[in-house]
Design a protein around this motif. Structure first.
Motif, short mmCIF file in Angstrom:
data_model
loop_
_atom_site.label_atom_id
_atom_site.label_comp_id
_atom_site.label_asym_id
_atom_site.label_seq_id
_atom_site.Cartn_x
_atom_site.Cartn_y
_atom_site.Cartn_z
N SER A 185 0.79 -1.24 0.00
CA SER A 185 0.00 0.00 0.00
C SER A 185 0.82 1.29 0.00
O SER A 185 0.38 2.28 -0.60
N PRO A 186 2.02 1.37 0.63
CA PRO A 186 2.78 2.62 0.52
C PRO A 186 3.13 3.01 -0.92
O PRO A 186 3.32 4.19 -1.21
N HIS A 187 3.20 2.03 -1.80
CA HIS A 187 3.49 2.33 -3.20
C HIS A 187 2.27 2.90 -3.92
O HIS A 187 2.38 3.30 -5.09
N LEU A 188 1.12 2.93 -3.25
CA LEU A 188 -0.11 3.42 -3.86
C LEU A 188 -0.50 4.82 -3.40
O LEU A 188 -1.57 5.31 -3.76
N LEU A 189 0.36 5.46 -2.62
CA LEU A 189 0.02 6.78 -2.09
C LEU A 189 -0.13 7.81 -3.20
O LEU A 189 -0.86 8.79 -3.05
N SER A 190 0.55 7.61 -4.30
CA SER A 190 0.47 8.57 -5.41
C SER A 190 -0.41 8.05 -6.55
O SER A 190 -0.46 8.66 -7.62
N MET A 193 -6.80 7.21 -8.36
CA MET A 193 -7.90 6.26 -8.31
C MET A 193 -8.81 6.33 -9.53
O MET A 193 -9.52 5.37 -9.84
N ALA A 194 -8.77 7.45 -10.24
CA ALA A 194 -9.58 7.56 -11.46
C ALA A 194 -9.11 6.61 -12.55
O ALA A 194 -9.85 6.32 -13.49
N HIS A 216 -6.72 6.98 0.68
CA HIS A 216 -6.56 8.24 -0.05
C HIS A 216 -7.42 9.35 0.55
O HIS A 216 -6.96 10.49 0.68
N ASP A 217 -8.65 9.03 0.93
CA ASP A 217 -9.53 10.04 1.51
C ASP A 217 -8.97 10.57 2.83
O ASP A 217 -8.99 11.79 3.09
N ARG A 266 -4.66 16.14 -5.09
CA ARG A 266 -4.87 14.76 -5.49
C ARG A 266 -3.69 13.92 -5.00
O ARG A 266 -2.60 14.45 -4.80
N PRO A 267 -3.87 12.61 -4.84
CA PRO A 267 -2.74 11.76 -4.45
C PRO A 267 -1.59 11.89 -5.44
O PRO A 267 -1.79 11.85 -6.65
N GLY A 268 -0.40 12.06 -4.91
CA GLY A 268 0.77 12.15 -5.76
C GLY A 268 1.03 13.52 -6.32
O GLY A 268 2.05 13.75 -6.98
#
Length: 290
Positions: A185-190, A193-194, A216-217, A266-268
């Motif tokens: 999951s840390p690799h998904l911080l950026s 989601m769209a 993310h929220d 937005r994330p990232g």
């Protein structure tokens, strides 16, 4: 079909053994040549008992394994392909033969996972690892049993997470590997989601999809709370340090920039606070950082 025991020929170099799971073709008896795994060969000594089962891949690579190990690993008798008699074969002539439809690279990863042996030296692609996980499910091998932290499957998927984060997360989530999903999951911080496809959403399932959305929220909520709270300016004491601009102007500019950033965050996304401020923001930055 009669098979004799043959170990990989000594002419095979160690570099070849590391780059491919297939060794130099060996004489399979009666004038036949067979391609043999460099890890799962007759004298590999991977178990106290000698191999009594030969798994033959779609590209006709031979893997010498143990019937009792595969029987224990599978809850559906390896797709109902294994013989019912699981007693070890006493002679090479009585070796059980199991032909599968999968390519040798997937079979190789699958058997390494079952035996608890790292196959990192073969550098399997992410697609191969995912395909091997799908093969595990096909042959009734519970993925969660072999996905603990430190296990070969755990290490393989985690090693691909930096390049394939959402795909690796979906595989871990869809297989019920919670510790692995958390590690990825840390690799998904950026991650945006769209961009999430329906296929990946279905693979990870509702529970882990909700966790990813919540991750993310929650991060966005914390960011907005931080930037909407202006820093405390230094008191004006008449010194030349306050000649840049007064506190009121600085706070108004900060509020405007923070509101814009909070709306567009937005994330990232890189830190837009100072990037979106004009020259007056440069004054604010100097004022608040003194």
């Amino acid at each position: 079909m009669s098979l004799d025991y043959f170990s990989p020929q000594s002419s095979s170099s160690s570099a070849e053994a590391q780059s491919t799971p297939v060794g130099t073709p060996a004489d399979g008896g009666e004038g036949q040549l067979i391609s043999m795994s460099t890890m799962f060969y007759p004298r590999a000594q991977l178990d106290a008992l000698p191999p009594d089962l030969v798994v033959v891949s779609a590209d006709e690579v031979f893997f010498y394994v143990h019937l009792h190990i595969l029987s224990y690993a599978s809850v559906n008798n390896f797709g109902q392909l294994l013989p019912i008699d699981t007693k070890p074969a006493a002679r090479a002539e009585s070796l059980h033969i199991l032909k599968v439809l999968e390519h040798s690279v997937k079979v190789n990863v699958l058997l390494h996972i079952i035996y608890g042996i790292s196959c990192a030296q073969y550098s399997p692609t992410f697609e191969t690892v995912v395909g091997s996980v799908d093969v595990m499910k096909k042959y009734g091998i519970p993925v969660e049993r072999y996905g603990d932290s430190g296990a070969p499957l755990f290490s393989l998927l985690l090693s691909h997470a930096p390049v394939h984060p959402i795909e690796a997360y979906a595989v871990a989530a869809g297989s019920g590997l919670e510790d692995l999903a958390i590690a990825i999951s840390p690799h998904l911080l950026s991650y945006d989601m769209a961009q999430l496809s329906d296929e990946l959403a279905l693979r990870m399932g509702a529970v882990y999809l909700r966790r990813l959305v919540a991750l993310h929220d929650d991060r966005m909520d914390v960011l907005r709370k931080l930037i909407l709270s202006p820093p405390q300016p230094h008191s004006q004491d008449g010194s030349s340090a306050v000649a840049y601009c007064d506190n009121a102007a600085a706070l108004r500019a900060w509020a405007q920039a923070a509101e814009e950033l909070a709306w567009e965050a937005r994330p990232g996304m890189p830190n837009l606070l100072f990037a979106r401020l004009d020259e007056s923001a440069d004054c604010i930055r100097r004022h608040f950082s003194r």
